[in-house]
Scaffold this motif. Structure first.
Motif, PDB file in Angstrom:
ATOM      1  N   ALA A 248       0.817  -1.210   0.000  1.00 20.08           N
ATOM      2  CA  ALA A 248       0.000   0.000   0.000  1.00 20.08           C
ATOM      3  C   ALA A 248       0.855   1.266   0.000  1.00 20.08           C
ATOM      4  CB  ALA A 248      -0.932  -0.007   1.200  1.00 20.08           C
ATOM      5  N   PHE A 249       2.015   1.224   0.662  1.00 23.36           N
ATOM      6  CA  PHE A 249       2.825   2.444   0.785  1.00 23.36           C
ATOM      7  C   PHE A 249       4.089   2.371  -0.051  1.00 23.36           C
ATOM      8  CE2 PHE A 249       0.291   2.249   4.650  1.00 23.36           C
ATOM      9  CZ  PHE A 249      -0.281   3.507   4.626  1.00 23.36           C
ATOM     10  N   ASN A 250       4.034   1.604  -1.142  1.00 24.82           N
ATOM     11  CA  ASN A 250       5.233   1.407  -1.948  1.00 24.82           C
ATOM     12  C   ASN A 250       5.684   2.698  -2.635  1.00 24.82           C
ATOM     13  OD1 ASN A 250       7.196   0.376  -3.722  1.00 24.82           O
ATOM     14  ND2 ASN A 250       6.171  -1.602  -3.622  1.00 24.82           N
ATOM     15  N   LEU A 251       6.995   2.936  -2.599  1.00 27.24           N
ATOM     16  CA  LEU A 251       7.553   4.154  -3.202  1.00 27.24           C
ATOM     17  C   LEU A 251       7.337   4.190  -4.712  1.00 27.24           C
ATOM     18  CD1 LEU A 251       9.259   6.682  -2.275  1.00 27.24           C
ATOM     19  CD2 LEU A 251      11.220   5.503  -3.213  1.00 27.24           C
ATOM     20  N   GLU A 252       7.160   3.004  -5.309  1.00 30.35           N
ATOM     21  CA  GLU A 252       6.922   2.953  -6.755  1.00 30.35           C
ATOM     22  C   GLU A 252       5.784   3.877  -7.177  1.00 30.35           C
ATOM     23  OE1 GLU A 252       6.191  -1.012  -8.233  1.00 30.35           O
ATOM     24  OE2 GLU A 252       7.813  -1.725  -6.963  1.00 30.35           O
ATOM     25  N   PHE A 253       4.747   3.967  -6.347  1.00 27.49           N
ATOM     26  CA  PHE A 253       3.608   4.817  -6.697  1.00 27.49           C
ATOM     27  C   PHE A 253       4.063   6.261  -6.876  1.00 27.49           C
ATOM     28  CE2 PHE A 253       1.059   1.460  -4.509  1.00 27.49           C
ATOM     29  CZ  PHE A 253       0.385   1.062  -5.635  1.00 27.49           C
ATOM     30  N   ALA A 254       4.943   6.706  -5.987  1.00 27.02           N
ATOM     31  CA  ALA A 254       5.432   8.082  -6.090  1.00 27.02           C
ATOM     32  C   ALA A 254       6.196   8.279  -7.391  1.00 27.02           C
ATOM     33  CB  ALA A 254       6.309   8.419  -4.896  1.00 27.02           C
ATOM     34  N   VAL A 255       7.022   7.277  -7.731  1.00 29.67           N
ATOM     35  CA  VAL A 255       7.808   7.402  -8.964  1.00 29.67           C
ATOM     36  C   VAL A 255       6.880   7.424 -10.175  1.00 29.67           C
ATOM     37  CG1 VAL A 255       9.702   6.457 -10.293  1.00 29.67           C
ATOM     38  CG2 VAL A 255       9.635   6.130  -7.845  1.00 29.67           C
ATOM     39  N   TYR A 256       5.924   6.498 -10.176  1.00 27.14           N
ATOM     40  CA  TYR A 256       4.997   6.458 -11.302  1.00 27.14           C
ATOM     41  C   TYR A 256       4.203   7.759 -11.406  1.00 27.14           C
ATOM     42  CZ  TYR A 256       5.587   1.692 -12.972  1.00 27.14           C
ATOM     43  OH  TYR A 256       6.084   0.565 -13.557  1.00 27.14           O
ATOM     44  N   SER A 257       3.683   8.237 -10.274  1.00 26.35           N
ATOM     45  CA  SER A 257       2.818   9.413 -10.357  1.00 26.35           C
ATOM     46  C   SER A 257       3.609  10.633 -10.798  1.00 26.35           C
ATOM     47  CB  SER A 257       2.127   9.664  -9.024  1.00 26.35           C
ATOM     48  OG  SER A 257       3.071   9.903  -8.032  1.00 26.35           O
ATOM     49  N   LEU A 258       4.908  10.616 -10.584  1.00 21.04           N
ATOM     50  CA  LEU A 258       5.764  11.703 -11.052  1.00 21.04           C
ATOM     51  C   LEU A 258       6.109  11.510 -12.529  1.00 21.04           C
ATOM     52  CD1 LEU A 258       6.997  13.884  -9.196  1.00 21.04           C
ATOM     53  CD2 LEU A 258       9.154  12.683  -9.389  1.00 21.04           C
ATOM     54  N   ALA A 259       6.424  10.247 -12.871  1.00 23.31           N
ATOM     55  CA  ALA A 259       6.918   9.954 -14.216  1.00 23.31           C
ATOM     56  C   ALA A 259       5.815  10.081 -15.262  1.00 23.31           C
ATOM     57  CB  ALA A 259       7.519   8.549 -14.259  1.00 23.31           C
ATOM     58  N   MET A 260       4.594   9.653 -14.910  1.00 24.21           N
ATOM     59  CA  MET A 260       3.534   9.648 -15.925  1.00 24.21           C
ATOM     60  C   MET A 260       3.240  11.052 -16.471  1.00 24.21           C
ATOM     61  SD  MET A 260       0.996   6.608 -14.618  1.00 24.21           S
ATOM     62  CE  MET A 260       0.894   7.093 -12.917  1.00 24.21           C
ATOM     63  N   PRO A 261       2.950  12.040 -15.607  1.00 19.56           N
ATOM     64  CA  PRO A 261       2.724  13.387 -16.157  1.00 19.56           C
ATOM     65  C   PRO A 261       3.981  13.979 -16.801  1.00 19.56           C
ATOM     66  CG  PRO A 261       1.916  13.229 -13.913  1.00 19.56           C
ATOM     67  CD  PRO A 261       2.719  12.010 -14.165  1.00 19.56           C
ATOM     68  N   MET A 262       5.157  13.701 -16.214  1.00 16.91           N
ATOM     69  CA  MET A 262       6.386  14.267 -16.770  1.00 16.91           C
ATOM     70  C   MET A 262       6.628  13.746 -18.184  1.00 16.91           C
ATOM     71  SD  MET A 262       8.446  16.106 -14.600  1.00 16.91           S
ATOM     72  CE  MET A 262       8.146  16.694 -12.953  1.00 16.91           C
ATOM     73  N   ILE A 263       6.336  12.469 -18.400  1.00 22.24           N
ATOM     74  CA  ILE A 263       6.553  11.887 -19.715  1.00 22.24           C
ATOM     75  C   ILE A 263       5.460  12.353 -20.680  1.00 22.24           C
ATOM     76  CG2 ILE A 263       6.469   9.694 -20.976  1.00 22.24           C
ATOM     77  CD1 ILE A 263       8.001   8.490 -18.601  1.00 22.24           C
ATOM     78  N   GLY A 264       4.232  12.393 -20.198  1.00 25.09           N
ATOM     79  CA  GLY A 264       3.151  12.834 -21.073  1.00 25.09           C
ATOM     80  C   GLY A 264       3.198  14.328 -21.345  1.00 25.09           C
ATOM     81  N   GLY A 265       3.455  15.091 -20.318  1.00 17.16           N
ATOM     82  CA  GLY A 265       3.405  16.551 -20.418  1.00 17.16           C
ATOM     83  C   GLY A 265       2.521  17.080 -19.292  1.00 17.16           C
ATOM     84  N   THR A 266       3.034  18.023 -18.507  1.00 12.58           N
ATOM     85  CA  THR A 266       2.331  18.404 -17.284  1.00 12.58           C
ATOM     86  C   THR A 266       1.339  19.542 -17.469  1.00 12.58           C
ATOM     87  OG1 THR A 266       4.203  19.804 -16.757  1.00 12.58           O
ATOM     88  CG2 THR A 266       4.116  17.659 -15.676  1.00 12.58           C
ATOM     89  N   PHE A 267       1.397  20.249 -18.597  1.00  8.19           N
ATOM     90  CA  PHE A 267       0.632  21.492 -18.665  1.00  8.19           C
ATOM     91  C   PHE A 267      -0.801  21.324 -19.147  1.00  8.19           C
ATOM     92  CE2 PHE A 267       3.094  20.889 -22.446  1.00  8.19           C
ATOM     93  CZ  PHE A 267       2.224  21.163 -23.466  1.00  8.19           C
TER      94      PHE A 267
END
Lengths: 322, 298
Positions: A248-267
């Motif tokens: 439930a508290f895996n750090l992977e979620f943080a990495v994914y939630s950061l990486a997904m918008p960064m890769i797609g585009g945040t704006f």
């Protein structure tokens, strides 16, 4: 007239498509993987409301998801509450958590919010480890309710239910939640809140002196973002049927939630949807083909490469070409 | 009486733990406090150093503290490279707020995954004559015991932090670093390259990871993800001490060490990770300038 509402029409069309898919009797793995991808899109969209529009990084995705998951588990343990109230309660609690964290740290420079959210997941994990009612460090198994009903109709049953099995029901539920999140994000982006957040991202002092109520906007964004993550976490125990603090508290979620918008585009709202679709699919494929550690290593490298060389993500890249 | 005995033992352990925390935080105090680079990967680099120490100790039987000194130049070089990249891609274009943080977070994650792939998730320990022993005695009816592993870590940490503090206070380079912290523009008008100074200072900050890593594996068994547990600690210490204040960092480390030790003794060790976070949030909410009131957190 139709052009004006084409986004809304698209949403409804997607929802109808998701419903039709659940009626075709496809392989269960399809719904299992599809759920994961949709959940990723929802998490990315939720994260982007604060991170992409406002420029405040939230490393505590796992914390918000975990609060959602454990709210659901606590409700199931307490009196076997059904799934919809579970999700609503999970969203409410995670939203409150966002508000509280924001209230303490959002008056300072953005990095303090980031650091506080990073430490948040670890503390929440500590609390759950010490809380035996929800399974403690050993984790807990959840049995889905037998023949759940909603407004008098049997939802899940092989013969008389709307959905043939629980996985199909959850798939439809997360499809609806994801659509709702994207709609929320888009509404924010096009509205006053989004413009205010953008002003904060560009120059907070200037925004403040022009009369933008910066703290209030940031708190609203943090609460909405946290609540959506909590909802995504609230449905998680029913999907996994077993949950422990490590998952439930895996750090992977943080990495994914950061990486997904960064890769797609945040704006823009399309960015996280695109990034979530991409990384979610890659993850599901990687699980069955290469080792998950290698997948995570690639994820980390891709994140750093995008952050360094393509700050506007895939969407920005395409826009430059056109 | 038993309460008093527990209290005194927890106090002693807390002070020793505080020294260890100071060694973990001193590098970050330079990188984050003085240079404004939010290196959230700092604890993970310390874990990487601890694994280097483990290799040197397990394969060549080198004393862990000596191993820590041997690998320090390696981490100095790593810091040099990381800051050069960071400056080139983020600081120069003033994109450090959002993307710089994401960059360090990516480094944290990559380091952790590489450690998991190469070492697995087992806990690792080192061997040395002073590990596993303790001395104790009775003083006025109270039996006190001091584990050698904590004591040796404390001594090395004290030498490291006090030495660095002297260096930053007395030497020309230390004063230049403080000048960068205060006014970069003025410094470049004086004909000094502030980026060169920041690069060296960052490398020194990351260099401390070498020794801090050796101390970490002396004090606790390590596994790749253990660095996360210390993120709360090191940032709580640096913020509580006041950004840019080395002596503040030392005091804050002692406070946190004693607080954690007390909570472990009286509420159980599983509650210890919550201490740092509570302190961090409390400081951010009520005294964001830190104990000594020199920080600038707005």
């Amino acid at each position: 007239m139709i052009m004006r509402y084409k986004f809304e029409i698209g949403c409804v069309a997607f929802l109808v498509l998701a419903f039709i898919l659940t009626q075709l009797g496809l392989n269960r793995f399809f719904f299992f993987a599809g759920f994961a991808v949709l959940q990723f899109i929802m998490i990315a969209t939720a994260w982007n409301i604060l991170g992409g529009y406002g420029g405040y990084i939230n490393f505590g995705t796992a914390g918000f998801l975990g609060v959602g998951s454990y709210t659901s588990i606590a409700l199931i343990q307490w009196s076997n509450v059904s799934i919809v109230p579970q999700i609503i309660a999970a969203a409410a609690l995670a939203g409150l958590l966002g508000l509280a964290i924001g209230y303490f740290t959002l008056r300072l420079k953005g990095v303090y919010f980031a650091i506080a959210t990073l430490a948040l997941a670890i503390v929440l994990e500590t609390v759950v480890n010490n809380w035996d009612f929800v399974g403690g460090a050993a984790g807990i198994s959840i049995l889905p309710t037998r023949k759940p009903e909603l407004l008098g109709a049997v939802i899940v049953d092989r013969k008389i239910g709307v959905f043939g099995n629980y996985k199909e029901f959850l798939f439809f539920l997360i499809a609806g939640m994801t659509i709702f999140s994207v709609w929320v994000a888009r509404t924010i982006e096009k509205g006053k809140l989004g413009r205010g957040l953008n002003a904060i991202k560009d120059n907070e002092e200037a925004a403040e002196s022009m009369g933008v109520p910066t703290l209030r906007l940031k708190l609203i964004a943090t609460t909405i973002s946290g609540a959506l993550m909590g909802a995504a976490g609230g449905i998680f125990p029913s999907y996994l049927t077993f949950i422990d603090p490590l998952t439930a508290f895996n750090l992977e979620f943080a990495v994914y939630s950061l990486a997904m918008p960064m890769i797609g585009g945040t704006f823009t709202w399309i960015g996280p949807v695109l990034g979530g679709l991409l990384l979610g699919t890659v993850q599901q494929v990687a699980i069955v083909t290469i080792s998950s550690e290698l997948n995570l290593l690639i994820l980390g490298v891709v994140l750093v490469v995008f952050v360094t060389f393509a700050p506007h993500g895939l969407v920005g890249w395409f826009m430059k070409k056109n | 009486m038993i309460i008093l005995e527990l209290f005194i033992n927890a106090l002693i352990a807390g002070i020793l733990l505080g020294g260890f925390f100071a060694a973990l935080s001193i590098g970050l105090s330079i990188c984050f406090g003085l240079l404004d680079t939010v290196n959230i990967a700092h604890p993970t680099f310390i874990v990487a150093a601890a694994f280097c120490t483990f290799i040197l100790n397990a394969n060549f039987g080198i004393d862990p503290i000596l191993a820590g000194i041997i690998i320090t130049p390696l981490f100095f070089g790593l810091g040099w490279v990381i800051y050069s990249l960071y400056y080139q891609f983020f600081e120069k274009t003033s994109a450090e707020a959002l993307r710089g943080l994401a960059f360090f977070f990516g480094l944290l994650f990559i380091t952790e995954v590489v450690l998991i792939i190469s070492f697995g998730v087992d806990h690792r320990l080192v061997n040395a004559a002073y590990i596993g022993k303790s001395f104790g005695g009775e003083f006025a009816g109270i039996s006190v015991s001091v584990p050698f592993r904590l004591l040796s870590a404390f001594v090395v940490a004290a030498i490291l932090t006090l030495g660095l503090q002297m260096f930053l206070d007395r030497s020309f380079f230390g004063r230049a670093t403080r000048a960068v912290h205060q006014d970069m523009m003025a410094l470049s008008l004086m004909g000094v390259d502030p980026v060169a100074i920041k690069r060296i200072a960052f490398a020194i900050g990351l260099g401390t990871c070498g020794i801090a890593g050796a101390l970490m594996i002396i004090v606790i068994p390590i596994e790749p993800a253990v660095g996360r547990l210390f993120i709360g600690n090191v940032f709580a210490i640096v913020v509580l001490g006041g950004l840019g204040s080395i002596s503040g960092t030392l005091i804050a480390a002692m406070i946190l060490g004693i607080a954690e030790s007390m909570v472990s003794t009286f509420f159980g060790p599983s509650w210890a990770p919550a201490v740092s976070f509570t302190i961090l949030l409390g400081v951010l909410a009520f005294r964001p300038t830190g104990l000594l009131g020199v920080g600038d957190t707005r």
